[in-house]
Scaffold this active site. Structure first.
Site, PDB file in Angstrom:
ATOM      1  N   ASP A  52      11.351   4.923  21.578  1.00 51.87           N
ATOM      2  CA  ASP A  52      11.707   6.034  22.437  1.00 51.87           C
ATOM      3  C   ASP A  52      13.181   6.375  22.228  1.00 51.87           C
ATOM      4  OD1 ASP A  52      10.279   7.318  24.978  1.00 51.87           O
ATOM      5  OD2 ASP A  52      12.447   7.194  25.336  1.00 51.87           O
ATOM      6  N   THR A 118      14.532  26.993  19.695  1.00 56.84           N
ATOM      7  CA  THR A 118      13.393  27.884  19.939  1.00 56.84           C
ATOM      8  C   THR A 118      13.840  29.294  20.291  1.00 56.84           C
ATOM      9  OG1 THR A 118      11.622  28.315  21.537  1.00 56.84           O
ATOM     10  CG2 THR A 118      13.405  26.962  22.311  1.00 56.84           C
ATOM     11  N   TYR A 142      11.997  25.013  29.806  1.00 57.59           N
ATOM     12  CA  TYR A 142      11.917  24.610  28.392  1.00 57.59           C
ATOM     13  C   TYR A 142      13.053  25.251  27.600  1.00 57.59           C
ATOM     14  CZ  TYR A 142      10.356  24.625  23.555  1.00 57.59           C
ATOM     15  OH  TYR A 142      10.310  24.505  22.189  1.00 57.59           O
ATOM     16  N   LYS A 146      16.622  23.501  25.706  1.00 58.21           N
ATOM     17  CA  LYS A 146      16.984  23.669  24.291  1.00 58.21           C
ATOM     18  C   LYS A 146      18.365  24.318  24.162  1.00 58.21           C
ATOM     19  CE  LYS A 146      13.337  22.008  22.187  1.00 58.21           C
ATOM     20  NZ  LYS A 146      13.364  21.031  21.094  1.00 58.21           N
ATOM     21  N   ILE A 208      -7.818  35.423  27.172  1.00 56.34           N
ATOM     22  CA  ILE A 208      -6.638  36.082  26.613  1.00 56.34           C
ATOM     23  C   ILE A 208      -5.837  36.574  27.814  1.00 56.34           C
ATOM     24  CG2 ILE A 208      -5.805  38.005  25.197  1.00 56.34           C
ATOM     25  CD1 ILE A 208      -7.118  35.753  23.571  1.00 56.34           C
TER      26      ILE A 208
HETATM   27  N1  UDP Z   1      -2.595  32.826  24.932  1.00 56.69           N
HETATM   28  C1  UDP Z   1      -3.832  33.280  25.374  1.00 56.69           C
HETATM   29  N2  UDP Z   1      -4.833  32.379  25.535  1.00 56.69           N
HETATM   30  C2  UDP Z   1      -4.684  31.048  25.259  1.00 56.69           C
HETATM   31  C3  UDP Z   1      -3.422  30.594  24.806  1.00 56.69           C
HETATM   32  C4  UDP Z   1      -2.405  31.523  24.658  1.00 56.69           C
HETATM   33  O1  UDP Z   1      -4.021  34.481  25.618  1.00 56.69           O
HETATM   34  O2  UDP Z   1      -5.644  30.279  25.432  1.00 56.69           O
HETATM   35  C5  UDP Z   1      -1.513  33.810  24.721  1.00 56.69           C
HETATM   36  C6  UDP Z   1      -0.256  33.548  25.505  1.00 56.69           C
HETATM   37  O3  UDP Z   1      -0.365  34.052  26.829  1.00 56.69           O
HETATM   38  C7  UDP Z   1       0.763  34.310  24.647  1.00 56.69           C
HETATM   39  C8  UDP Z   1       0.257  34.086  23.227  1.00 56.69           C
HETATM   40  O4  UDP Z   1      -1.130  33.745  23.364  1.00 56.69           O
HETATM   41  O5  UDP Z   1       0.683  35.685  24.935  1.00 56.69           O
HETATM   42  C9  UDP Z   1       0.948  32.964  22.492  1.00 56.69           C
HETATM   43  O6  UDP Z   1       0.922  31.810  23.318  1.00 56.69           O
HETATM   44  P1  UDP Z   1       1.130  30.338  22.769  1.00 56.69           P
HETATM   45  O7  UDP Z   1       0.937  29.394  23.941  1.00 56.69           O
HETATM   46  O8  UDP Z   1       0.276  30.122  21.571  1.00 56.69           O
HETATM   47  O9  UDP Z   1       2.634  30.325  22.269  1.00 56.69           O
HETATM   48  P2  UDP Z   1       4.014  30.685  23.028  1.00 56.69           P
HETATM   49  O10 UDP Z   1       4.312  32.116  22.621  1.00 56.69           O
HETATM   50  O11 UDP Z   1       3.831  30.510  24.497  1.00 56.69           O
HETATM   51  O12 UDP Z   1       4.991  29.721  22.451  1.00 56.69           O
END
Ligand code: UDP
Length: 327
Positions: A52, A118, A142, A146, A208
């Protein structure tokens, strides 16, 4: 004798692809991971040490046993939603543990550091594409954690001559093209693996989040970048630091966005299957569009993403996931 690269979080999704990349370049990295999220079997070589980042005794023992030139740091908690509910975990893992790692590096005169940052450090974009000059105002814990470390790195650079490169990833995606390793989170929250699971019949309630955004099809748009292109950028950053390069930061994205619906379409096209999903309310903390300009990384690091076609990215993720699910 060439010195070692120490890879914190080398058993995780992006870290394990970095290890693969380094192995293919002939390096023998030291992989340090507490296996809280990572998988031992994802580490395809190098010297694996379970531990860790809060364990200073272990870090000291490694830093005194091996000559280390550079630390790459992938070990972090990385879910926006979870960070809102449990910021304590994020400040502990992403801030406290990273500072502990840095302070131990200083004690052993290890002066080169590559940091996984990020695009979440930018917050809601004021303009697209986002460049490195865009203001950094994170909208979730988050992103805050970062950004704190990016600031620590600037201060440590000035005071202690610690040289670092912070790489601000957009949406990491895809997998090793031989499907030996790939994304393996539990629970999985990311879009591409969730869409693939729905197509494979593993997940029956794909949602979605949001179809009322001001985008052409109403769904969010993201800039997907292949995980091996991220590894390439880290390797170039490593070489720059070896050449005596100064502390800096770069966006890593493809500069092209795909909507959530377009990701569904891509998986449907590749697998030749219709995917059932429903539109659900917006997910909190989701900016409508995130697209990065990586001109700075192209010019200064010589970075050139190889796998920028979305179907290629998605296809590699599909092949890995078929294997992961034992299909
Ligand atoms: N998203 C979605 N359904 C899911 C997971 C993600 O509609 O089951 C959408 C999320 O709301 C965002 C996009 O996909 O608009 C990318 O999300 P992800 O969690 O993959 O990456 P992030 O951009 O949050 O790092």
């Amino acid at each position: 004798m060439s010195k070692y690269i120490f890879v914190a979080g080398g058993a995780g999704y992006i870290g394990s692809h970095m290890i693969l990349y380094l192995l293919e370049k002939g390096f023998e990295p030291i992989v340090y991971d507490n296996l809280s999220e990572g998988h031992r079997e994802a580490v395809l070589g190098g010297i694996f040490i379970e531990g860790d980042l809060s364990d200073s005794e272990k870090l000291k023992s490694i830093f005194s046993s091996y000559q280390i030139s550079t630390v790459m740091h992938f070990a972090a908690s990385c879910y926006v939603g979870e960070s809102v509910l449990n910021p304590r975990k994020y400040y502990k893992n992403n801030v406290f543990n990273t500072i502990n790692l840095l302070n131990n590096m200083l004690d052993f005169n290890i002066d080169k550091f590559i940091f996984s940052s990020t695009c979440a450090t930018y917050g809601n974009p004021l303009e697209i594409p986002i460049t490195e000059n865009h203001p950094q105002n994170p909208i979730n814990p988050y992103g805050n954690t970062k950004l704190v470390i990016e600031k620590v790195l600037i201060d440590y650079s000035k005071a202690y001559n610690l040289k670092s490169i912070s790489l601000r990833y957009f949406n990491a995606a895809g997998a090793d093209f031989k499907a030996r390793i790939g994304e393996n989170h539990n629970p999985e929250t990311h879009l591409i693996p969730n869409v693939i699971d729905a197509a494979l019949g593993i997940k029956d309630n794909l949602k979605i989040f949001g179809n009322d955004y001001k985008t052409p099809d109403g769904t969010c748009i993201r800039d997907y970048i292949h995980v091996l292109d991220l590894a390439q950028a880290h390797f170039l950053a490593y070489k720059k630091l070896e050449e005596g390069y100064k502390t800096s930061f770069y966006n890593l994205g493809n500069g092209k966005g795909y909507s959530n619906k377009e990701i569904v379409n891509s998986v449907e096209k590749i697998l030749g299957k219709k995917i059932n999903f429903e539109y659900a309310p917006r997910r909190e903390g989701d900016p409508p569009i995130l697209i990065g300009s990586s001109e700075k990384a192209f010019k200064e690091l010589g970075w050139k993403p190889e796998y920028y076609q979305i179907d290629k990215i998605v296809e590699s993720a599909i092949n890995w996931q078929i294997k992961l699910r034992g299909l």
